[in-house]
Design a protein around this motif. Structure first.
Motif, PDB file in Angstrom:
ATOM      1  N   GLU A 166       0.853  -1.195   0.000  1.00  0.00           N
ATOM      2  CA  GLU A 166       0.000   0.000   0.000  1.00  0.00           C
ATOM      3  C   GLU A 166       0.881   1.234   0.000  1.00  0.00           C
ATOM      4  OE1 GLU A 166      -2.672  -0.110   3.295  1.00  0.00           O
ATOM      5  OE2 GLU A 166      -3.747  -1.870   2.563  1.00  0.00           O
ATOM      6  N   THR A 171      -2.209   0.522  -4.673  1.00  0.00           N
ATOM      7  CA  THR A 171      -2.460  -0.506  -3.668  1.00  0.00           C
ATOM      8  C   THR A 171      -2.709  -1.840  -4.360  1.00  0.00           C
ATOM      9  OG1 THR A 171      -3.340   1.024  -2.006  1.00  0.00           O
ATOM     10  CG2 THR A 171      -4.010  -1.265  -1.815  1.00  0.00           C
ATOM     11  N   TYR A 183       2.223  -8.101   4.023  1.00  0.00           N
ATOM     12  CA  TYR A 183       1.777  -6.711   3.843  1.00  0.00           C
ATOM     13  C   TYR A 183       2.969  -5.762   3.938  1.00  0.00           C
ATOM     14  CZ  TYR A 183      -3.182  -7.945   4.536  1.00  0.00           C
ATOM     15  OH  TYR A 183      -4.443  -8.469   4.408  1.00  0.00           O
ATOM     16  N   LYS A 187       2.064   3.825   3.315  1.00  0.00           N
ATOM     17  CA  LYS A 187       1.506   5.186   3.352  1.00  0.00           C
ATOM     18  C   LYS A 187       2.144   5.948   4.519  1.00  0.00           C
ATOM     19  CE  LYS A 187      -3.019   3.994   1.422  1.00  0.00           C
ATOM     20  NZ  LYS A 187      -4.452   3.884   1.710  1.00  0.00           N
TER      21      LYS A 187
END
Length: 239
Positions: A166, A171, A183, A187
């Protein structure tokens, strides 16, 4: 039982004092302190150089048994050869991180592909064929053409994870393709609602029996490390 491993990309940041590291902690003690608060770290410098065995021995000595090192694959594999003709270099790279695997502390190996490498399912399939199945692999695709069922199918066939990255500009779809989930939360900051969604998604993966590895952006502030601490707490409570 499935487990959440949360951390940051790297740990050697004096600017994390005093919010994450104690003000007077010597830099050589950073990793051992980090490992008291977080249970994984993503090692990025392996992208540019092959790690020395003495370095890995130090890492092993400074971390508890449950700690995991995620390792970024060398740029020769991903950026110079672009997954082609890597039969000689892949074993050489994997040999350098073998001590982590032998100690049970190797997390996923992240293959971060160049932004200009477009989808090529055959290329990915051929590369996965030379990668030992014992290596917990994750792939970060940075060209949107990869975001397709054909990619997910190739990954699933080899039990390789999709890295859900992300960023401010892009994303990755949240698709589980392996026994682990990876993950990269890049951001600069996350709203309360985004945090709740994060906890919810991770909790669902854990409930399905998948281990989750989650890495926050590091940079010069301790925000990422503190976010990872908070994520471990929140997910622990929600379970």
């Amino acid at each position: 039982m499935s487990q959440l491993f949360a951390g940051t990309s790297g740990w050697a940041y004096p600017s994390w004092k005093p919010d994450f590291y104690p003000a007077k902690l010597a830099q050589k003690k950073f990793l051992s302190h980090y490992a008291t608060r977080l249970n994984t770290v993503e090692v990025n410098f392996t992208f540019r150089q092959l790690v020395k065995e003495t370095t890995i021995q130090n890492w092993l000595n400074e971390t508890p048994a449950h700690f995991r090192f995620g390792v970024k694959a060398h740029q020769v594999i991903t950026h110079i050869k672009r997954l082609k003709g890597t039969e000689d270099f892949v074993p050489r790279f994997l040999a350098t991180i073998e001590p982590l695997a032998a100690a049970g502390k190797l997390g996923p190996v992240l293959f971060q592909l160049p932004p200009n490498l477009k989808a090529d399912a055959a290329l990915l399939r051929d590369f996965l064929a030379i990668l030992p199945r014992t290596v917990p692999a994750a792939f970060e695709f940075r060209h949107t053409t990869w975001f397709a069922d054909s990619t997910w199918e190739v990954l699933k066939a080899s039990n390789a994870a999709l890295c859900v990255a992300e960023t401010e500009t892009m994303t990755t779809p949240d698709v589980a393709t392996a026994a682990i989930v990876y993950y990269r939360f890049r951001k600069p900051s996350y709203t309360g609602e985004e945090r709740r969604s994060m906890v919810e998604r991770i909790t669902q993966h854990l409930a399905a029996g998948r281990d989750v590895f989650a890495y926050f952006k590091h940079e010069e502030t301790p925000e990422g490390a503190l976010s990872a601490v908070e994520l471990l707490r929140e997910v622990g409570q929600s379970r």
